[in-house]
Design a protein around this motif. Structure first.
Motif, mmCIF file in Angstrom:
data_model
loop_
_atom_site.group_PDB
_atom_site.id
_atom_site.type_symbol
_atom_site.label_atom_id
_atom_site.label_comp_id
_atom_site.label_asym_id
_atom_site.label_seq_id
_atom_site.Cartn_x
_atom_site.Cartn_y
_atom_site.Cartn_z
ATOM 1 N N HIS A 11 -2.563 0.384 2.491
ATOM 2 C CA HIS A 11 -2.494 1.459 3.489
ATOM 3 C C HIS A 11 -2.073 2.726 3.086
ATOM 4 O O HIS A 11 -0.991 2.663 2.064
ATOM 5 C CB HIS A 11 -1.735 1.077 4.687
ATOM 6 N N ASP A 12 -2.647 3.812 3.530
ATOM 7 C CA ASP A 12 -1.749 5.074 3.200
ATOM 8 C C ASP A 12 -1.376 5.483 4.591
ATOM 9 O O ASP A 12 -1.119 4.813 5.407
ATOM 10 C CB ASP A 12 -2.454 5.781 2.213
ATOM 11 N N ALA A 13 -1.291 6.811 4.763
ATOM 12 C CA ALA A 13 -1.135 7.358 6.150
ATOM 13 C C ALA A 13 -2.511 7.620 7.148
ATOM 14 O O ALA A 13 -2.460 8.277 8.121
ATOM 15 C CB ALA A 13 -0.037 8.833 6.074
ATOM 16 N N SER A 14 -3.517 7.136 6.512
ATOM 17 C CA SER A 14 -4.711 7.350 7.160
ATOM 18 C C SER A 14 -5.007 6.242 8.230
ATOM 19 O O SER A 14 -4.209 5.215 8.346
ATOM 20 C CB SER A 14 -5.863 7.432 6.072
ATOM 21 N N LEU A 15 -6.067 6.380 8.896
ATOM 22 C CA LEU A 15 -6.498 5.233 9.780
ATOM 23 C C LEU A 15 -7.412 4.111 9.004
ATOM 24 O O LEU A 15 -7.999 3.295 9.692
ATOM 25 C CB LEU A 15 -7.272 5.501 10.944
ATOM 26 N N PHE A 16 -7.093 4.055 7.610
ATOM 27 C CA PHE A 16 -8.166 3.011 6.779
ATOM 28 C C PHE A 16 -7.182 2.042 6.169
ATOM 29 O O PHE A 16 -6.065 2.313 6.066
ATOM 30 C CB PHE A 16 -8.941 3.434 5.818
ATOM 31 N N GLU A 17 -7.803 1.030 5.988
ATOM 32 C CA GLU A 17 -7.170 -0.136 4.847
ATOM 33 C C GLU A 17 -8.222 -0.704 3.870
ATOM 34 O O GLU A 17 -9.358 -1.037 4.052
ATOM 35 C CB GLU A 17 -6.468 -1.227 5.734
ATOM 36 N N LEU A 18 -7.774 -0.608 2.415
ATOM 37 C CA LEU A 18 -8.432 -1.189 1.231
ATOM 38 C C LEU A 18 -7.617 -1.944 0.512
ATOM 39 O O LEU A 18 -6.515 -1.341 0.274
ATOM 40 C CB LEU A 18 -9.031 -0.162 0.636
ATOM 41 N N ARG A 19 -7.681 -2.928 0.280
ATOM 42 C CA ARG A 19 -6.749 -3.928 -0.263
ATOM 43 C C ARG A 19 -6.911 -4.135 -1.777
ATOM 44 O O ARG A 19 -7.915 -4.355 -2.265
ATOM 45 C CB ARG A 19 -6.808 -5.299 0.174
ATOM 46 N N PRO A 20 -5.978 -3.541 -2.710
ATOM 47 C CA PRO A 20 -6.294 -3.529 -4.187
ATOM 48 C C PRO A 20 -6.165 -5.020 -4.625
ATOM 49 O O PRO A 20 -5.415 -5.854 -4.045
ATOM 50 C CB PRO A 20 -5.126 -2.516 -4.471
ATOM 51 N N GLN A 21 -6.692 -5.274 -5.715
ATOM 52 C CA GLN A 21 -6.444 -6.394 -6.486
ATOM 53 C C GLN A 21 -5.304 -6.609 -7.198
ATOM 54 O O GLN A 21 -4.353 -7.552 -7.119
ATOM 55 C CB GLN A 21 -7.593 -6.655 -7.442
ATOM 56 N N VAL A 22 -4.970 -5.336 -7.940
ATOM 57 C CA VAL A 22 -3.506 -5.321 -8.612
ATOM 58 C C VAL A 22 -2.914 -4.052 -8.371
ATOM 59 O O VAL A 22 -3.787 -3.048 -8.194
ATOM 60 C CB VAL A 22 -3.804 -5.832 -10.109
#
Ligand SMILES: Cc1cc2nc3c(=O)[nH]c(=O)nc-3n(C[C@H](O)[C@H](O)[C@H](O)COP(=O)(O)OP(=O)(O)OC[C@H]3O[C@@H](n4cnc5c(N)ncnc54)[C@H](O)[C@@H]3O)c2cc1C
Length: 555
Positions: free
Chosen positions: A34-45
């Motif tokens: 997460h950042d301060a946006s309304l999205f989510e993307l999960r990093p591998q590393v």
């Protein structure tokens, strides 16, 4: 995610090439999703490069494995306060805050600094030289100087000083070939020499020059007619035919990590004026706002900020929250300073609070500007005016303005901040018509939203609170955004003055610039990053369906 390298194998394969740490724990992957946006993307590393060689080796590693693992890419991250979804990604996250955190050199006019330095640590160093980098955002206590460059951030002082782009003298950047390059303004002879080189850099200069020179008039005309803009790439500022100056930093600033990884920054600094004071104006309704803005602007204030009754209510309701930033002493001081204002507020909560700030070399200079502006505003539709003759006194309202978004993020637990119409800009002369039309759309979609912003630039942050995990609420995003964006463009504005495109506004660039200009943006991205290894889902290469399928589900 379709990848041949799992998080574990990615870590094992990458570690031998770098000295820094690689983290693939679930806790960290969750934190960085997460950042301060309304999205989510999960990093591998999450990788914390130790030095420039590490950064180069990460890029080389991705190049080597990109064919066998097409989903491999790099997302740069500094403090992760991006509101557009620019600082999250599903592959390798490169965190600059751990080791790229040195203020290297500061003088009264310039500073060399690494991108992971927090602005809150940088400013005290510059102030020792009576200088500062005045384009700091409201997130000044949270963000880094690298994030400010990559987003072309701005804030309350941008009315007088402009945005971060005005303060970048030189950048060092690791590009997609895995080498580090220095960029600064160059003259025609230097440009010729660069273009004659038979390497990646030579090709870069030849192709970018061809792009901006052969579409010169179209590109210059595409520059939005607003005082601040963070959408697209600043192609219009790269090549000045008349002056014979070519400046590649102009497109790297604001590129959100899509063109390369910034490893070092040389900032120009401005002298900080020693005295300041604020005229606080309480408006009972919006009547006469246009004339008030025009009148204030004739006095050339240093900043001209505003926030609405919703923001004020929130700040009063959650007053104890300020303890986290200010400590108990600071909170008590804030409470005591607000006592005189209680009398004004008892007469009815104002619809809008305006903060008009003046700075100068002496206290007398500031006081006389405050008095002159107050006299000019005497006959307007104002509930009350209050002169805060020193910066220290003005602080109570400034803190509410700066902290409003953070307050919403942290304090309203049953709903979440949904920044999607969070950074609109229209030329200020249109505000009296624009603001009521905007409020009508906000009401139509039943968006419970605070409105705060930079009145002098016509730049507004509208932050709705939503139950974004509810499909009915989520369904509002696209139509509400369409209506608001249409309204902004009708008044000749820009969809983002400071917060940039990311996942949320990238897909709207064609609506704002037309397909021809977006074609130039895409070409620039291809020249710098032919295999799309840097932050591929945002800005010119963003896709609405991709963005919408990554709306945040976990809070
Ligand atoms: C409470 C709050 C208030 C805010 N107010 C403002 C405001 O007034 N004005 C404003 O402009 N913004 C504002 N923002 C947004 C954000 O804080 C700023 O844009 C800030 O400058 C981002 O800095 P960061 O260090 O958090 O960057 P990050 O969020 O880590 O990154 C921002 C972007 O830069 C890229 N990036 C980061 N480091 C590098 C690097 N080394 N090389 C290449 N690319 C890189 C990332 O990939 C991402 O796309 C606010 C955010 C919050 C949470």
């Amino acid at each position: 995610m379709n990848t041949n390298l799992t998080a574990t194998s990615l870590k094992a394969k990458l570690q031998p090439f770098i000295k820094g740490e690689i983290d693939d724990t679930d806790t960290s992957r969750e934190l960085y999703s997460h950042d301060a946006s309304l999205f989510e993307l999960r990093p591998q590393v999450i990788v914390a490069p130790k030095d420039v060689d590490d950064v180069k080796n990460i890029v080389k590693f991705v190049n080597k494995h990109k064919k066998s693992t097409p989903s491999l890419y790099i997302t740069a991250r500094s403090a992760g306060t991006d509101m557009s979804g620019g600082a999250i990604g599903e592959s390798i996250m490169v965190d600059f805050t751990k080791h790229f955190n040195q203020v290297e050199r500061v003088s009264a006019t310039s500073a060399n600094v690494q991108p992971g330095v927090h602005y809150r640590d940088f400013e005290p160093e510059t102030l020792k030289h009576k200088a500062w980098m005045p384009s700091f955002p409201a997130s000044r206590e949270l963000c880094t100087v690298g994030g400010m460059v990559a987003n072309n951030s701005g804030g309350e002082m941008s009315l007088r000083y402009g945005k971060t782009i005005n303060f970048v003298n030189e950048l060092r950047v690791v590009l997609s070939d895995g080498k580090e390059y220095a960029f600064s303004p160059i003259n025609k002879t230097e440009l010729k020499t660069k273009m004659a080189q038979k390497d990646f850099e030579g090709e870069l200069y030849r192709r970018v020059f061809k792009l901006v020179d052969s579409h010169y008039d179209k590109i210059k005309a595409a520059k939005p007619h607003v005082s601040k803009n963070s959408t697209g790439y600043n192609l219009w500022d790269v090549w000045d035919k008349e002056k014979g100056v070519f400046d590649m930093t102009k497109v790297i600033v604001g590129s959100q990590g899509t063109l390369g990884l910034i490893t070092d920054i040389k900032y120009r600094l401005a002298a900080k004026e020693p005295y300041g004071g604020v005229l606080v104006c309480f408006m009972k309704n919006m009547e006469g706002l246009g004339d008030i803005i025009n009148t204030v602007m004739t006095q050339h204030p240093t900043s001209f900020e505003s926030f609405d009754n919703y923001t004020l209510n929130l700040s009063i309701k959650f007053l104890p929250y300020f303890r986290y930033n200010l400590g108990w002493k600071g909170l008590i001081k804030l409470g005591l300073q607000l006592v005189p204002d209680a009398l004004i507020l008892l007469k009815g909560i104002p619809k809008l609070i305006l903060l008009v700030e003046f700075t100068g070399q002496t206290q007398e200079e500031v006081s006389s500007k405050l008095r002159a502006t107050r006299a000019l505003l005497q006959h307007f539709n104002l509930q009350a005016m209050e002169e805060e003759e020193t910066e220290a006194k003005a602080w109570k309202f400034r803190i509410m303005r700066r902290e409003s978004f953070n307050l919403l993020r942290k304090k309203v637990k049953d709903k979440h901040t949904a920044p999607f119409i969070d950074d609109l800009v229209v030329p200020p002369k249109h505000l009296p018509k624009f603001l009521p039309e905007l409020r009508a759309i906000v009401n139509k979609y039943k968006l419970q939203a605070t409105v705060a912003g930079h009145m002098g630039d016509g730049n507004f942050h509208i932050i709705p609170l939503m139950k974004i995990e509810d499909p009915k609420e989520r369904a509002k995003l696209e139509p509400a955004m369409r209506e608001v964006n249409t309204l902004v463009l009708k008044y000749g504005g820009s969809l983002s003055g400071e917060h940039n495109d990311g996942l949320i506004r990238g897909p709207w660039l064609t609506r704002m610039y037309g397909s021809e200009v977006v074609g130039y943006f895409k070409e620039l991205k291809k020249i710098f990053d032919p295999d799309n290894i840097f932050n591929p889902h945002i800005k010119a290469t963003a896709d609405w369906d991709f963005s919408m399928s990554h709306i945040r589900q976990r809070f």
